[in-house]
Write an enzyme that holds these catalytic residues in place. Structure first.
Site, PDB file in Angstrom:
ATOM      1  N   GLU A  40      44.356  41.240  32.254  1.00  0.00           N
ATOM      2  CA  GLU A  40      43.780  41.060  33.584  1.00  0.00           C
ATOM      3  C   GLU A  40      42.801  42.206  33.844  1.00  0.00           C
ATOM      4  O   GLU A  40      42.919  43.292  33.265  1.00  0.00           O
ATOM      5  CB  GLU A  40      44.930  41.110  34.590  1.00  0.00           C
ATOM      6  CG  GLU A  40      44.546  41.068  36.056  1.00  0.00           C
ATOM      7  CD  GLU A  40      45.732  41.371  36.962  1.00  0.00           C
ATOM      8  OE1 GLU A  40      45.767  40.817  38.062  1.00  0.00           O
ATOM      9  OE2 GLU A  40      46.617  42.168  36.572  1.00  0.00           O
ATOM     10  N   LYS A 106      44.115  33.691  39.984  1.00  0.00           N
ATOM     11  CA  LYS A 106      45.463  34.211  40.238  1.00  0.00           C
ATOM     12  C   LYS A 106      45.996  33.719  41.583  1.00  0.00           C
ATOM     13  O   LYS A 106      45.344  33.867  42.628  1.00  0.00           O
ATOM     14  CB  LYS A 106      45.411  35.737  40.220  1.00  0.00           C
ATOM     15  CG  LYS A 106      46.746  36.443  40.347  1.00  0.00           C
ATOM     16  CD  LYS A 106      46.517  37.941  40.245  1.00  0.00           C
ATOM     17  CE  LYS A 106      47.797  38.742  40.300  1.00  0.00           C
ATOM     18  NZ  LYS A 106      47.508  40.200  40.217  1.00  0.00           N
ATOM     19  N   CYS A 142      49.663  38.675  35.766  1.00  0.00           N
ATOM     20  CA  CYS A 142      50.371  39.830  36.284  1.00  0.00           C
ATOM     21  C   CYS A 142      51.481  39.485  37.288  1.00  0.00           C
ATOM     22  O   CYS A 142      52.542  38.999  36.900  1.00  0.00           O
ATOM     23  CB  CYS A 142      49.366  40.800  36.878  1.00  0.00           C
ATOM     24  SG  CYS A 142      49.944  42.524  36.935  1.00  0.00           S
TER      25      CYS A 142
END
Length: 261
Positions: A40, A106, A142
């Site tokens: 990321e 995300k 993440c």
């Protein structure tokens, strides 16, 4: 399926980060990988103004990654930042090369441990599963790894491999949490989990911005850690036996046994 994990530290220079992508993609391809996963925030590390570097998916940074993937001949997964609303960006995974051109924004934003990702980043809403070298692959970023429903949804959409690209925040117990969560999400989804984090940075500063702790790992559908790295910048190339996913899901049919509560 052979996959490369490029555990590196991105900098605040998008052009320099492209050079890192180029070098590690070449190494992965020379090792026979069909896909190479970068962390990321590969376009620019956290800790600075993201709106200064965000670009659309058809902008020069993404096109440069596409050109690397086309030249080398494999699929690249790399985190970047794309424009959103009200001066914010989206935290985007670009997935390109090998007949794929897709992206994942995300969904779960890191508003935790004193950091508010939502101040500068707008959330996505749609999960992503694509075919890479004949294998269905899902994607997460993440903080997503703390939310089991996304991973079972990716499995429902056909994923037998799930990639997690991260820039994991440091702190007491955070490496253990990262490893535990990766193993749990592999078990939840009965999928291979490929979790690639930013390497631990050398220039540690007093900031809550998540910069990475390293410890990238690969987990089997039964939750066993099959490969892992330490803290520093390293490359890992692994072979995933995707044929075992059906056998595991037959023996451990948690996806089929779910009930709505």
């Amino acid at each position: 399926m052979r996959v490369g994990l490029a555990q590196v530290c991105s900098s605040d220079d998008p052009d320099a980060n492209l050079a890192v992508i180029d070098a590690h993609t070449t190494r992965a391809a020379e090792s026979g990988a069909a896909m190479v996963v970068f962390p990321e925030a590969m376009m620019r590390c956290f800790g600075g103004p993201l709106a200064d570097v965000d670009e659309p998916l058809d902008g020069p940074w993404a096109d440069a990654v596409r050109a690397i993937a086309a030249r080398v001949g494999i699929t690249i997964v790399a985190g970047m930042f794309t424009p959103a609303d009200a001066g914010r960006v989206r935290n985007t995974l670009l997935v390109t090369g090998g007949g794929v051109d897709a992206h994942y924004d995300k969904i779960h934003l890191f508003d935790a441990f004193g950091f508010l990702e939502s101040d500068t980043v707008a959330p996505g809403s749609d999960p992503l599963v694509v075919d890479v070298a004949g294998v269905r692959v899902g994607f997460a970023s993440c903080y997503d790894i703390r939310f089991p429903a996304l991973f079972t949804r990716l499995a429902d959409l056909g994923a037998s491999v799930i990639v997690v690209a991260a820039s994991w925040g440091a702190g007491e117990g955070k490496v253990d949490q990262w490893t535990l969560l990766a193993r749990a999400r592999a078990l939840d989804s009965t999928s291979h989990l490929v979790a690639c984090d930013q390497a631990e940075p050398r220039d540690v500063v007093d900031s809550p911005a998540p910069r990475g702790v390293g410890h990238s790992l690969v987990v089997s559908p039964t939750g066993a850690v099959t490969d892992h790295l330490g803290e520093g910048s390293k490359m890992l190339v692994v072979d995933l036996d995707t044929a075992d996913v059906d056998a595991v899901r037959t023996a451990l049919p948690v996806l089929r046994n779910r009930r709505s509560l």
